[in-house]
Design an enzyme around this catalytic site. Structure first.
Site, PDB file in Angstrom:
ATOM      1  N   ARG A 107       0.865  -1.185   0.000  1.00  0.00           N
ATOM      2  CA  ARG A 107       0.000   0.000   0.000  1.00  0.00           C
ATOM      3  C   ARG A 107       0.892   1.222   0.000  1.00  0.00           C
ATOM      4  NH1 ARG A 107      -5.095   1.689   3.778  1.00  0.00           N
ATOM      5  NH2 ARG A 107      -6.022   0.194   2.330  1.00  0.00           N
ATOM      6  N   HIS A 134      -7.540   0.927  -6.090  1.00  0.00           N
ATOM      7  CA  HIS A 134      -7.687   0.140  -4.857  1.00  0.00           C
ATOM      8  C   HIS A 134      -8.391  -1.173  -5.232  1.00  0.00           C
ATOM      9  CE1 HIS A 134      -7.890  -0.908  -0.757  1.00  0.00           C
ATOM     10  NE2 HIS A 134      -8.850  -0.110  -0.326  1.00  0.00           N
ATOM     11  N   GLN A 137     -10.397  -3.771  -2.938  1.00  0.00           N
ATOM     12  CA  GLN A 137     -11.639  -3.232  -2.380  1.00  0.00           C
ATOM     13  C   GLN A 137     -12.847  -3.586  -3.251  1.00  0.00           C
ATOM     14  OE1 GLN A 137     -12.207  -1.137   0.543  1.00  0.00           O
ATOM     15  NE2 GLN A 137     -14.298  -1.667   0.000  1.00  0.00           N
ATOM     16  N   ASP A 231     -17.192   7.814  -0.549  1.00  0.00           N
ATOM     17  CA  ASP A 231     -15.894   7.677   0.128  1.00  0.00           C
ATOM     18  C   ASP A 231     -15.580   9.040   0.742  1.00  0.00           C
ATOM     19  OD1 ASP A 231     -13.331   6.846   0.908  1.00  0.00           O
ATOM     20  OD2 ASP A 231     -12.514   6.759  -1.128  1.00  0.00           O
ATOM     21  N   CYS A 272     -16.367   2.181   1.321  1.00  0.00           N
ATOM     22  CA  CYS A 272     -15.174   1.359   1.570  1.00  0.00           C
ATOM     23  C   CYS A 272     -14.718   1.447   3.030  1.00  0.00           C
ATOM     24  CB  CYS A 272     -14.048   1.782   0.633  1.00  0.00           C
ATOM     25  SG  CYS A 272     -13.670   3.544   0.726  1.00  0.00           S
ATOM     26  N   ARG A 317     -13.956  -7.943   2.614  1.00  0.00           N
ATOM     27  CA  ARG A 317     -12.555  -7.653   2.271  1.00  0.00           C
ATOM     28  C   ARG A 317     -11.690  -8.872   2.572  1.00  0.00           C
ATOM     29  NH1 ARG A 317     -10.388  -2.805   2.282  1.00  0.00           N
ATOM     30  NH2 ARG A 317      -8.908  -3.838   0.902  1.00  0.00           N
TER      31      ARG A 317
HETATM   32  N1   CP Z   1     -11.236   0.203   2.951  1.00  0.00           N
HETATM   33  C1   CP Z   1      -9.948   0.160   3.320  1.00  0.00           C
HETATM   34  O1   CP Z   1      -9.035  -0.081   2.501  1.00  0.00           O
HETATM   35  O2   CP Z   1      -9.725   0.377   4.643  1.00  0.00           O
HETATM   36  P1   CP Z   1      -8.320   0.488   5.387  1.00  0.00           P
HETATM   37  O3   CP Z   1      -7.695   1.792   4.939  1.00  0.00           O
HETATM   38  O4   CP Z   1      -8.649   0.454   6.829  1.00  0.00           O
HETATM   39  O5   CP Z   1      -7.463  -0.669   4.953  1.00  0.00           O
HETATM   40  N1  NVA Z   2      -9.906   7.104  -0.939  1.00  0.00           N
HETATM   41  C1  NVA Z   2      -9.499   6.637   0.355  1.00  0.00           C
HETATM   42  C2  NVA Z   2      -9.776   5.179   0.505  1.00  0.00           C
HETATM   43  C3  NVA Z   2      -9.432   4.574   1.826  1.00  0.00           C
HETATM   44  C4  NVA Z   2      -9.674   3.100   1.883  1.00  0.00           C
HETATM   45  C5  NVA Z   2      -8.037   6.945   0.573  1.00  0.00           C
HETATM   46  O1  NVA Z   2      -7.240   6.732  -0.361  1.00  0.00           O
HETATM   47  O2  NVA Z   2      -7.693   7.422   1.637  1.00  0.00           O
END
Ligand code: CP
Ligand code: NVA
Length: 330
Positions: A107, A134, A137, A231, A272, A317
């Protein structure tokens, strides 16, 4: 038949409709096994590395629990806990971790980085979120939709409200196009997905009998929706000052009960997470106080309503990430 063994999972554009459906079927099988208490330690003796340059609750825990259930070992490296990006290049980190682990989750920020990691690692790399995409997700989101619509989502409509050009909006547009789900991005015109990606998705959607549309008009965007998704308005890695300009732009796209009532009767709400529906959280309270608002991207009422499937989605997830690890490592 589909064989994903040895493949990386970097973005959904790299996968065919058949391959995505295979992962979704596998996810449902793993979910059933977990519920029935049937052990599935199919990958005993393997180990995975989880590399996070941004924070996480769901993604990290899904990879960890998924790995343990499959009988694997796993090592978590937190945003400050590795040499990568500080003292060591991505290419070197990839080659080192690739010698020790059977798979690597990453990530981070630019999509290029996860692509580079995959190029050098020699083992499957899974994208646990970048600025652009992502992809894990979306498997959970689509599984949740399937669970609510009798496993049949072709021809249904998913509307994304708000910051539609973010990683989640982009990936949803791709997965919907691949699976023949109508996708609508509903938000301010400057926050839409990039033209080129929209064009690509429109072509893919046409092959699968669905459409991809962008609109600034809320009623237009939600009137035929079977799922409304939103989101947070400012994503990880973006500066907090952005709230100042984002809030006035995004407020018309907040998911309220009124918005939900304009959609189909059985329309579900997806997010999400994490969400700022609860402005009492530390960060939510800070932003709410600073900008004088009490609700953010979704009202508490919608978030807590029967239409809201956000915790099924969060659970999914884990099942879907387990399926991705299994399919690529077996
Ligand atoms: N939805 C999601 O990716 O959550 P986290 O940032 O907690 O992993
Ligand atoms: N768009 C958000 C998603 C988190 C799971 C971010 O990138 O912070």
């Amino acid at each position: 038949g589909v064989n994903l063994s040895g493949r990386s999972f970097l973005k959904l554009l790299d996968f065919s409709t058949e391959e995505i459906n295979y992962l979704l079927d596998l996810s449902r099988d793993f979910k059933n096994m977990k519920r029935a208490g049937v052990p599935h330690r199919y990958l005993e003796g393997k180990n995975v590395a989880l590399l996070f340059e941004k924070t996480s609750t769901r993604t990290r825990c899904s990879f960890e629990v998924g790995a343990y259930d499959l009988g694997m070992g796993c090592t978590y490296l937190d945003p400050s806990g590795s040499q990568m990006g500080h003292k060591e290049s991505i290419a070197d980190t990839a080659r080192v971790l690739g010698r020790m682990f059977d798979g690597i989750e990453y990530r981070g920020f630019e999509q290029e980085k996860v692509e580079e990691l995959a190029k050098y690692a020699g083992v499957p790399v899974w994208n646990g979120l970048t600025n652009e995409f992502h992809p894990t997700q979306m498997l959970a989101d689509i599984l949740t939709m399937k669970e609510n619509f009798n496993n049949d989502i072709k021809g249904r409509q998913l509307t994304f409200m708000g910051d539609a050009g973010n990683n989640v909006g982009n990936s949803l547009m791709v997965v919907c196009a691949k699976l023949g789900v109508n996708f609508v991005a509903c938000g301010p015109k400057d926050n839409m997905p990039e033209d080129e990606l929209v064009k690509t998705c429109q072509e893919i959607a046409a092959q699968n009998g669905s459409t991809v549309k962008l609109t600034e008009d809320v009623h237009e965007g939600v009137k035929d929706a079977d799922a409304i998704y939103t989101d947070i308005w400012v994503s990880m890695g973006q500066p907090d000052e952005l709230y100042k300009t984002r809030i006035p732009l995004m407020e018309p796209y907040r998911v309220t009960s009124d918005v939900m009532s304009q959609a189909h009767d059985d329309c579900i709400f997806l997010h999400c997470l994490p969400s700022f529906h609860d402005t009492k959280t530390t960060k939510g309270a800070e932003v709410a106080k600073k900008f004088g608002i009490t609700e953010m991207e979704v009202t508490d009422e919608v978030f807590e309503s029967r239409a809201s499937k956000v915790f099924d989605e969060a659970e999914n997830r884990m099942h879907t990430i387990k399926a991705v690890m299994y399919a690529t490592l077996k």
